[in-house]
Design an enzyme around this catalytic site. Structure first.
Site, short mmCIF file in Angstrom:
data_model
loop_
_atom_site.label_atom_id
_atom_site.label_comp_id
_atom_site.label_asym_id
_atom_site.label_seq_id
_atom_site.Cartn_x
_atom_site.Cartn_y
_atom_site.Cartn_z
N ASN A 6 -34.07 -11.63 -49.09
CA ASN A 6 -35.28 -11.80 -49.91
C ASN A 6 -36.49 -11.63 -48.99
O ASN A 6 -36.66 -12.39 -48.03
CB ASN A 6 -35.23 -13.20 -50.53
CG ASN A 6 -36.45 -13.49 -51.37
OD1 ASN A 6 -37.55 -13.15 -50.97
ND2 ASN A 6 -36.27 -14.13 -52.50
N ASP A 8 -39.72 -11.77 -49.79
CA ASP A 8 -40.97 -12.34 -50.33
C ASP A 8 -41.94 -12.81 -49.26
O ASP A 8 -43.16 -12.63 -49.37
CB ASP A 8 -40.67 -13.58 -51.19
CG ASP A 8 -39.93 -13.25 -52.47
OD1 ASP A 8 -39.78 -12.06 -52.78
OD2 ASP A 8 -39.50 -14.19 -53.14
N ARG A 17 -53.85 -12.78 -45.14
CA ARG A 17 -55.03 -12.16 -44.53
C ARG A 17 -55.55 -10.97 -45.32
O ARG A 17 -56.52 -10.34 -44.91
CB ARG A 17 -54.69 -11.70 -43.10
CG ARG A 17 -54.46 -12.82 -42.13
CD ARG A 17 -55.74 -13.57 -41.79
NE ARG A 17 -56.60 -12.77 -40.94
CZ ARG A 17 -56.58 -12.78 -39.62
NH1 ARG A 17 -55.76 -13.57 -38.98
NH2 ARG A 17 -57.40 -12.03 -38.92
N ARG A 48 -48.02 -14.52 -56.19
CA ARG A 48 -48.47 -15.14 -54.93
C ARG A 48 -47.92 -14.45 -53.69
O ARG A 48 -48.48 -14.56 -52.62
CB ARG A 48 -48.16 -16.63 -54.91
CG ARG A 48 -46.72 -16.96 -54.64
CD ARG A 48 -46.57 -18.42 -54.28
NE ARG A 48 -46.74 -19.29 -55.42
CZ ARG A 48 -46.02 -20.40 -55.62
NH1 ARG A 48 -45.11 -20.77 -54.75
NH2 ARG A 48 -46.23 -21.15 -56.67
N HIS A 49 -46.78 -13.78 -53.82
CA HIS A 49 -46.32 -13.00 -52.65
C HIS A 49 -46.08 -11.54 -53.06
O HIS A 49 -46.95 -10.70 -52.82
CB HIS A 49 -45.14 -13.66 -51.92
CG HIS A 49 -44.13 -14.38 -52.74
ND1 HIS A 49 -43.48 -13.79 -53.78
CD2 HIS A 49 -43.65 -15.65 -52.64
CE1 HIS A 49 -42.63 -14.67 -54.30
NE2 HIS A 49 -42.72 -15.81 -53.65
N GLU A 70 -35.92 -10.87 -58.81
CA GLU A 70 -35.95 -12.24 -59.35
C GLU A 70 -37.19 -12.38 -60.19
O GLU A 70 -38.29 -11.96 -59.78
CB GLU A 70 -36.04 -13.25 -58.21
CG GLU A 70 -34.79 -13.40 -57.41
CD GLU A 70 -34.98 -14.39 -56.27
OE1 GLU A 70 -36.07 -14.97 -56.13
OE2 GLU A 70 -34.05 -14.55 -55.50
N THR A 100 -41.59 -23.42 -54.15
CA THR A 100 -40.55 -22.40 -54.26
C THR A 100 -39.74 -22.75 -55.50
O THR A 100 -40.02 -23.76 -56.15
CB THR A 100 -39.67 -22.37 -52.98
OG1 THR A 100 -38.67 -21.37 -53.14
CG2 THR A 100 -39.00 -23.71 -52.71
N THR A 101 -38.76 -21.91 -55.84
CA THR A 101 -38.00 -22.16 -57.07
C THR A 101 -37.25 -23.48 -56.96
O THR A 101 -36.36 -23.63 -56.14
CB THR A 101 -36.98 -21.01 -57.29
OG1 THR A 101 -37.63 -19.79 -57.00
CG2 THR A 101 -36.48 -21.01 -58.72
N GLU A 151 -25.88 -17.33 -60.12
CA GLU A 151 -26.21 -17.63 -58.72
C GLU A 151 -26.34 -19.15 -58.64
O GLU A 151 -27.21 -19.74 -59.29
CB GLU A 151 -27.52 -16.95 -58.30
CG GLU A 151 -27.88 -17.29 -56.85
CD GLU A 151 -29.12 -16.56 -56.35
OE1 GLU A 151 -29.57 -15.59 -57.01
OE2 GLU A 151 -29.64 -16.95 -55.29
N GLY A 197 -32.48 -21.98 -49.68
CA GLY A 197 -32.49 -22.90 -48.55
C GLY A 197 -31.41 -22.64 -47.51
O GLY A 197 -31.16 -23.49 -46.66
N GLY A 218 -33.74 -15.77 -47.87
CA GLY A 218 -35.06 -15.26 -47.56
C GLY A 218 -35.79 -16.01 -46.47
O GLY A 218 -35.89 -15.56 -45.32
N HIS A 219 -36.29 -17.20 -46.81
CA HIS A 219 -37.25 -17.90 -45.96
C HIS A 219 -36.75 -18.06 -44.52
O HIS A 219 -37.50 -17.78 -43.56
CB HIS A 219 -37.57 -19.26 -46.58
CG HIS A 219 -38.67 -19.98 -45.91
ND1 HIS A 219 -38.44 -20.97 -44.97
CD2 HIS A 219 -40.01 -19.85 -45.98
CE1 HIS A 219 -39.60 -21.42 -44.52
NE2 HIS A 219 -40.57 -20.76 -45.13
#
Ligand code: PXP
Length: 252
Positions: A6, A8, A17, A48-49, A70, A100-101, A151, A197, A218-219
């Protein structure tokens, strides 16, 4: 095990920026060259992203590769998905104020409105995955409205794992809950993915669950990229500065 990255949070960094860099599409390319099987992007209602243009550019880049979009189950998002044609749509709950979700989708409460959206996507040849808690009622409801994948939300597992006051039992209990959900979904005939997570530390034990065949991460990957490449970025900047300085000496 399919690994979908992911991207994002590459867009989060860009948007902070208002620069054109870092480009999430370039990130997607690197992910695919480095062992990812597909790319996941969440087009949130508040943008937002990831932005609309990113999704279109990702679709163009990912010819013959898997794009998992998603999104919330709204008319606007369904219309975008039908136009862009990702390979997979993952339906997620969305609340504007959340970081986040949080939590899975309540498919059982979604009724005919949700069923109609899923069926439109399926009719367009898009695989639909429902992001849900590992709960038999949600799995049954997902299958009943035409989704072919669930999922399983691994957020509680990740929290248990990362909670320094948590004990091994809470991690084990979350794993048992996810394993039971994965087995139930598999018996119901739907594909099983997992995500949210997940980190280098907590992904290993999840591999004990044989029915999970896809991960969306992702994160933590984007966060790890900072430290795994920061040295290279500083060296590259130093080299450009030194190059500029030597040009200055030559021309003076
Ligand atoms: N799967 C779903 C459905 C998500 O909504 C998210 C977050 O966008 C992820 C996976 C990835 O979660 P994380 O960024 O915590 O790895």
């Amino acid at each position: 095990m399919r690994l979908h990255i992911n991207i994002d949070h590459v867009a989060t960094l860009r948007n902070a920026r208002g620069t054109p860099y870092p480009d999430p599409v370039q990130a997607a390319q690197i992910c695919l060259e480095s062992g990812a099987d597909g790319i996941t992007a969440h087009l949130r209602e508040d943008r937002r992203h990831i932005k609309d243009g990113d999704v279109a550019a990702l679709r163009e880049l990912l010819v013959g590769k898997l794009l998992n979009l998603e999104m919330a189950a709204t008319d606007e998002m369904v219309e975008i998905a039908l136009r862009i044609k990702p390979n997979v749509v993952s339906l997620v709950p969305e609340r504007r104020e959340e970081r986040t979700t949080e939590g899975g989708l309540d498919v059982a409460a979604g009724g005919d409105a949700l069923r109609g959206k899923v069926q439109k996507l399926v009719a367009a040849g898009i695989k639909v995955s429902m992001f849900i808690a590992a709960d038999p009622a949600q799995i049954d409801a997902s299958k009943a409205i035409g989704a072919t994948q669930v999922e399983l939300h691994t957020g509680d597992y990740a929290h248990a794992f990362g909670d320094i006051s948590g004990d091994d039992d809470s991690v084990r209990n979350e794993l048992i809950r996810l394993a039971a959900g994965a087995a139930y979904a598999s018996r119901a005939g739907v594909d099983v993915a997992a995500g949210h997570g997940l980190t280098q530390d907590n992904v290993g034990p999840l591999m004990e669950i044989p029915q999970i065949e896809e991960l969306n991460i992702g994160h933590a990957v984007i966060a790890d990229a900072v430290f795994m490449s920061l040295a290279g970025a500083v060296r590259a900047m130093r080299a450009r500065i030194d190059e500029g300085l030597s040009n200055r000496r030559l021309s003076s």
